[in-house]
Design an enzyme around this catalytic site. Structure first.
Site, short mmCIF file in Angstrom:
data_model
loop_
_atom_site.label_atom_id
_atom_site.label_comp_id
_atom_site.label_asym_id
_atom_site.label_seq_id
_atom_site.Cartn_x
_atom_site.Cartn_y
_atom_site.Cartn_z
N ASN A 118 0.84 -1.20 0.00
CA ASN A 118 0.00 0.00 0.00
C ASN A 118 0.88 1.25 0.00
OD1 ASN A 118 -2.73 0.83 0.05
ND2 ASN A 118 -2.61 1.29 2.23
N ILE A 127 -5.54 4.73 -7.56
CA ILE A 127 -5.66 3.48 -6.81
C ILE A 127 -5.74 3.93 -5.35
CG2 ILE A 127 -4.56 1.33 -6.13
CD1 ILE A 127 -3.32 1.18 -8.91
N PRO A 128 -6.93 3.87 -4.75
CA PRO A 128 -7.21 4.58 -3.50
C PRO A 128 -6.64 3.97 -2.23
CG PRO A 128 -9.13 3.34 -4.17
CD PRO A 128 -8.11 3.17 -5.27
N CYS A 129 -5.33 4.05 -2.07
CA CYS A 129 -4.68 3.52 -0.88
C CYS A 129 -5.06 4.32 0.37
CB CYS A 129 -3.17 3.47 -1.06
SG CYS A 129 -2.40 5.03 -1.52
N HIS A 130 -5.56 5.53 0.20
CA HIS A 130 -5.98 6.33 1.35
C HIS A 130 -7.21 5.74 2.04
CE1 HIS A 130 -8.26 7.93 -2.08
NE2 HIS A 130 -9.20 8.24 -1.20
#
Length: 160
Positions: A118, A127-130
């Site tokens: 991540n 790519i929504p790593c948050h």
């Protein structure tokens, strides 16, 4: 590889890729400049992928785009790519824990490795790593800084 800067409410993003694919979307203040040594600024907008990324980011920050639809090239190990594909399954405005993401990817014992993959996500926001948080509900870390992560999560929650 071409690159452009995108001015967001949280600071500049550097977006890089070829004419037809996006490879990086990173906060400018997190990039090692050596990484950019061979990149060429896309002043004449040769890359349609970068232009489209900027358009979709504008929609995202306006609260009208919930899912990015872009041609991506994921450069990473098979495990990293598996993790990044898992991240794309987290809906806008929702979160998963690192443990939940490990289960989603079929690697329930790989929680630390999920966190590491991540952290090395080359396509932040896209790519929504948050959207990954700690199991105890704490915000956890974010390569772009926890203040940005908190802002993004709050914005998505409000626009859900």
């Amino acid at each position: 590889m071409y690159y452009c800067r995108y001015s967001s409410p949280l600071g500049n993003l550097l977006i890089a890729g070829a004419e037809d694919v996006v490879v990086y979307c990173l906060w400018e203040d997190t990039i090692d400049e050596r990484m950019m040594a061979t990149w060429e600024e896309d002043k004449s907008e040769k890359s349609t992928a970068l232009t489209e990324t900027c358009r979709q980011l504008t929609e995202y920050f306006a609260g009208t785009r919930k899912v990015f639809r872009l041609p991506l090239r994921l450069n990473g190990t098979p495990f990293q790519r598996l993790t990044w594909l898992g991240l794309q399954q987290i809906p806008y405005g929702e979160t998963l824990s690192y443990a939940d993401l490990a289960k989603l990817t079929g690697r329930p014992k790989a929680v630390r490795a999920i966190g590491n993959a991540n952290h090395h996500n080359p396509l932040m926001l896209i790519i929504p790593c948050h959207r990954v948080i700690a199991s105890n509900g704490e915000i956890g870390g974010y390569a772009g800084g926890t203040a940005r992560k908190a802002w993004l999560l709050e914005k998505e929650k409000l626009n859900k």
